[in-house]
Design a protein around this motif. Structure first.
Motif, PDB file in Angstrom:
ATOM      1  N   LEU A 361       0.824  -1.213   0.000  1.00 50.81           N
ATOM      2  CA  LEU A 361       0.000   0.000   0.000  1.00 50.81           C
ATOM      3  C   LEU A 361       0.855   1.259   0.000  1.00 50.81           C
ATOM      4  O   LEU A 361       0.554   2.240  -0.692  1.00 50.81           O
ATOM      5  N   LEU A 362       1.938   1.219   0.768  1.00 52.67           N
ATOM      6  CA  LEU A 362       2.813   2.409   0.807  1.00 52.67           C
ATOM      7  C   LEU A 362       3.491   2.614  -0.539  1.00 52.67           C
ATOM      8  O   LEU A 362       3.669   3.740  -1.005  1.00 52.67           O
ATOM      9  N   LYS A 365       0.878   4.113  -2.831  1.00 55.31           N
ATOM     10  CA  LYS A 365       0.615   5.512  -2.436  1.00 55.31           C
ATOM     11  C   LYS A 365       1.750   6.425  -2.925  1.00 55.31           C
ATOM     12  O   LYS A 365       1.521   7.449  -3.545  1.00 55.31           O
ATOM     13  N   ASN A 366       2.975   6.004  -2.626  1.00 52.23           N
ATOM     14  CA  ASN A 366       4.105   6.893  -2.905  1.00 52.23           C
ATOM     15  C   ASN A 366       4.492   6.942  -4.378  1.00 52.23           C
ATOM     16  O   ASN A 366       4.848   7.981  -4.896  1.00 52.23           O
ATOM     17  N   TYR A 368       2.537   5.887  -7.075  1.00 52.34           N
ATOM     18  CA  TYR A 368       1.475   6.039  -8.067  1.00 52.34           C
ATOM     19  C   TYR A 368       0.423   7.089  -7.678  1.00 52.34           C
ATOM     20  O   TYR A 368      -0.797   6.845  -7.758  1.00 52.34           O
ATOM     21  N   ASN A 369       0.867   8.226  -7.243  1.00 58.35           N
ATOM     22  CA  ASN A 369      -0.017   9.388  -7.042  1.00 58.35           C
ATOM     23  C   ASN A 369      -1.105   9.211  -5.993  1.00 58.35           C
ATOM     24  O   ASN A 369      -2.202   9.764  -6.145  1.00 58.35           O
ATOM     25  N   ASP A 370      -0.841   8.435  -4.974  1.00 61.43           N
ATOM     26  CA  ASP A 370      -1.749   8.364  -3.820  1.00 61.43           C
ATOM     27  C   ASP A 370      -3.216   8.141  -4.217  1.00 61.43           C
ATOM     28  O   ASP A 370      -4.105   8.941  -3.866  1.00 61.43           O
ATOM     29  N   LYS A 372      -7.146   6.587  -4.605  1.00 67.98           N
ATOM     30  CA  LYS A 372      -8.174   5.984  -3.757  1.00 67.98           C
ATOM     31  C   LYS A 372      -8.120   4.470  -3.999  1.00 67.98           C
ATOM     32  O   LYS A 372      -8.066   4.032  -5.159  1.00 67.98           O
ATOM     33  N   ILE A 373      -8.109   3.697  -2.915  1.00 68.98           N
ATOM     34  CA  ILE A 373      -7.874   2.250  -3.044  1.00 68.98           C
ATOM     35  C   ILE A 373      -8.998   1.443  -2.392  1.00 68.98           C
ATOM     36  O   ILE A 373      -9.523   1.840  -1.345  1.00 68.98           O
ATOM     37  N   TYR A 419      -0.373   5.992   8.223  1.00 70.92           N
ATOM     38  CA  TYR A 419       0.330   6.433   7.014  1.00 70.92           C
ATOM     39  C   TYR A 419      -0.576   7.148   6.024  1.00 70.92           C
ATOM     40  O   TYR A 419      -0.140   7.545   4.948  1.00 70.92           O
ATOM     41  N   VAL A 421      -2.876   6.114   4.007  1.00 74.09           N
ATOM     42  CA  VAL A 421      -3.200   5.511   2.705  1.00 74.09           C
ATOM     43  C   VAL A 421      -4.724   5.589   2.537  1.00 74.09           C
ATOM     44  O   VAL A 421      -5.481   5.302   3.465  1.00 74.09           O
ATOM     45  N   LYS A 422      -5.153   5.974   1.332  1.00 77.60           N
ATOM     46  CA  LYS A 422      -6.590   6.239   1.143  1.00 77.60           C
ATOM     47  C   LYS A 422      -7.357   4.958   0.795  1.00 77.60           C
ATOM     48  O   LYS A 422      -7.896   4.819  -0.302  1.00 77.60           O
TER      49      LYS A 422
END
Ligand code: BGC
Length: 486
Positions: A361-362, A365-366, A368-370, A372-373, A419, A421-422
């Motif tokens: 997930l990190l 996020k970091n 690939y442009n953060d 929505k997951i 962290y 993560v969305k």
């Protein structure tokens, strides 16, 4: 699918549901081919998909069997529709699906619908070779056009009921296994014989078509349904929905701290997740793929590249396992093959490693442009040899699965709370034991046990009770799964 929260009030923090942010979705996933049964036209009226053919011809098996109750529900409804003057098959099927979605919504469940989970129509496979490159019309292959029409039809017909759409599940599996190594339907690609190697050349062009589906599906929305990733997917009645894709990664851990193994782990990510993610984010394939695959990797035109970038409202991720990644020097002696391109050798299948989910997930996020997951699939198998089946009580006591979910949910909570993560939802794999593709022993993934010897009778396992109870009642959350600061 969202599990209904039947209580009037929200459970206090301390329960699983209460521990996650307001609006976070919990659910469980399945796929049509893996659970519906009714494999022949005579049984169900449906025409064969490539998996019907493959399962029979290659694996010597049929699909998971016919669910008599489901078949009765379907047949009764179709009879009723016919009696009420719905003459054409397509109108009957459309109505059937509308009734089906209504029933789901009525039960308080929010559907997430995936348009393609590998059961490609055999008729189209025969007509133009499925996702294979097509000489006559390179820029608009028939599969892209057909998929866009299909997606467009579904969005317009069911969009008033279904707000969350997924175009494709796991394009890596379908492209790599179906077109590269031939272990999945449609069974194209390499199978050790020399003259089969040429077929392997189709895997990268075929995979390009998956990326183009996104592009074309998006451009069809441009007409009047919005522009996924840039403006909301808006239905003619003004309601807003969302469209995404399911991508996957078995999390690669470098086997040693050597630069070589670290490089191998990075390539493993590029060749599985990056292969389909980077066209969406950067409009192109990962650098390592371009370098290693060379001319066999097709190119996007500048216009395609611009169009494809950002075509998603969310990215759904599958996570099951981590693997060690070891640098594998090129031993191909000049014979190119998708299974060797990444020059990375991995151990396989499910090794329980919840921490891999956080790293995954990190990374997303970091890098690939953060986005929505949603976690679209997370689960663990239980083998049950048909020759010497597990006693029912043992199959129902799936403690291992409960522990697996607990740990992954705990890690997920850390990813969100600590962290940022969305992640907006989590779906277990799977609701029911189901047909596990090319597996010769049928592993069981379900919250519900299916008795294949007794008319597919279903029994809730411990994990079904666990999930239901945890989502509805304020039970203590499992102790946090701590890890070092990143
Ligand atoms: C697939 C499922 C499959 C599961 C377990 C996932 O990647 O989407 O269809 O059952 O893996 O193998």
């Amino acid at each position: 699918m969202e599990i209904p929260l039947s209580t009037a009030s929200r459970p206090p923090t301390g329960s699983l549901r209460g521990a996650f942010p307001e609006g976070f979705m919990f659910g469980t996933a399945t796929s049509a081919f893996q659970i519906e049964g009714a494999t022949t036209e005579k049984e169900s009226g449906r025409k064969p998909s490539v998996w019907d053919t493959f399962a029979k011809e290659e694996a010597g098996r049929e699909t998971g069997g016919v669910n008599e109750e489901g078949k009765k529900f379907y047949n009764d409804l179709i009879d009723e529709l016919k009696a009420n003057g719905y003459a054409s098959t397509s109108t009957q099927l459309t109505c059937y699906h509308k009734v089906y979605y209504n029933a789901i919504l009525y039960a308080g469940i929010e559907p997430f619908v995936c348009l393609f989970h590998w059961d490609f129509p055999q008729a189209l496979e025969d007509e133009y070779g499925g996702f294979m490159p097509h000489r006559s019309c390179h820029h608009d292959p028939p599969v892209v056009k057909d998929f866009v029409d299909y997606a467009d039809f579904c969005f317009r017909t069911y969009g008033d009921r279904v707000k969350h759409w997924i175009t494709i599940c796991g394009p890596w599996s379908y492209a790599y296994s179906g077109y590269g190594v031939g272990t999945f339907a449609p069974g194209r690609g390499y199978s050790l014989s020399e003259n089969q190697q040429l077929l392997e050349m189709s895997v990268f062009p075929a995979s390009r078509h998956f990326s183009l589906l996104r592009l074309n599906t998006r451009s069809s929305f441009d007409l009047d349904l919005g522009d996924p990733g840039r403006e909301p997917y808006t239905l003619p009645n003004g309601e807003v929905g969302e469209i995404g894709i399911i991508l996957q990664q078995m999390w690669p851990i470098p086997y040693s701290q050597s630069k070589e193994d670290q490089g191998a782990a990075q390539r493993a990510k590029d060749f599985m997740l990056g292969w389909f993610m980077e066209p969406l984010i950067f409009g192109d394939y990962p650098k390592s793929m371009k370098a290693l695959v060379g001319r066999r990797l097709p190119k996007f035109t500048p216009q395609e590249s611009r169009m494809i970038k950002g075509t998603y409202d969310f990215i759904a991720l599958n996570y099951y396992t981590a693997n060690y990644s070891v640098n594998a020097p090129d031993h191909s002696h000049g014979k190119p093959h998708v299974a060797r391109d990444s020059q990375d050798h991995e151990t396989s299948w499910i090794h329980e490693y919840p921490e891999g989910l956080l790293d995954y997930l990190l990374y997303v996020k970091n890098k690939y442009n953060d986005p929505k997951i949603y976690i679209a699939e997370n689960g663990i198998d239980q083998y049950d040899d048909p020759e010497s089946p597990l006693p029912l009580w043992e199959a129902l006591s799936d403690y291992k699965r409960v522990s697996y979910y607990n740990k992954h949910l705990s890690i997920l909570k850390t990813a969100i709370d600590k962290y940022g993560v969305k992640v907006k939802g989590y779906f277990t794999w799977s609701l029911l034991d189901n047909f596990e593709w090319n597996s010769s022993l049928p592993p069981r993934y379900g919250h519900f046990y299916v008795d294949y010897n007794d008319n597919l009778k279903r029994y809730p396992k411990l994990s079904a009770e666990w999930f239901k109870t945890h989502l509805q009642k304020p039970l203590p959350f499992p102790p946090s799964w701590t890890r070092d600061e990143k």
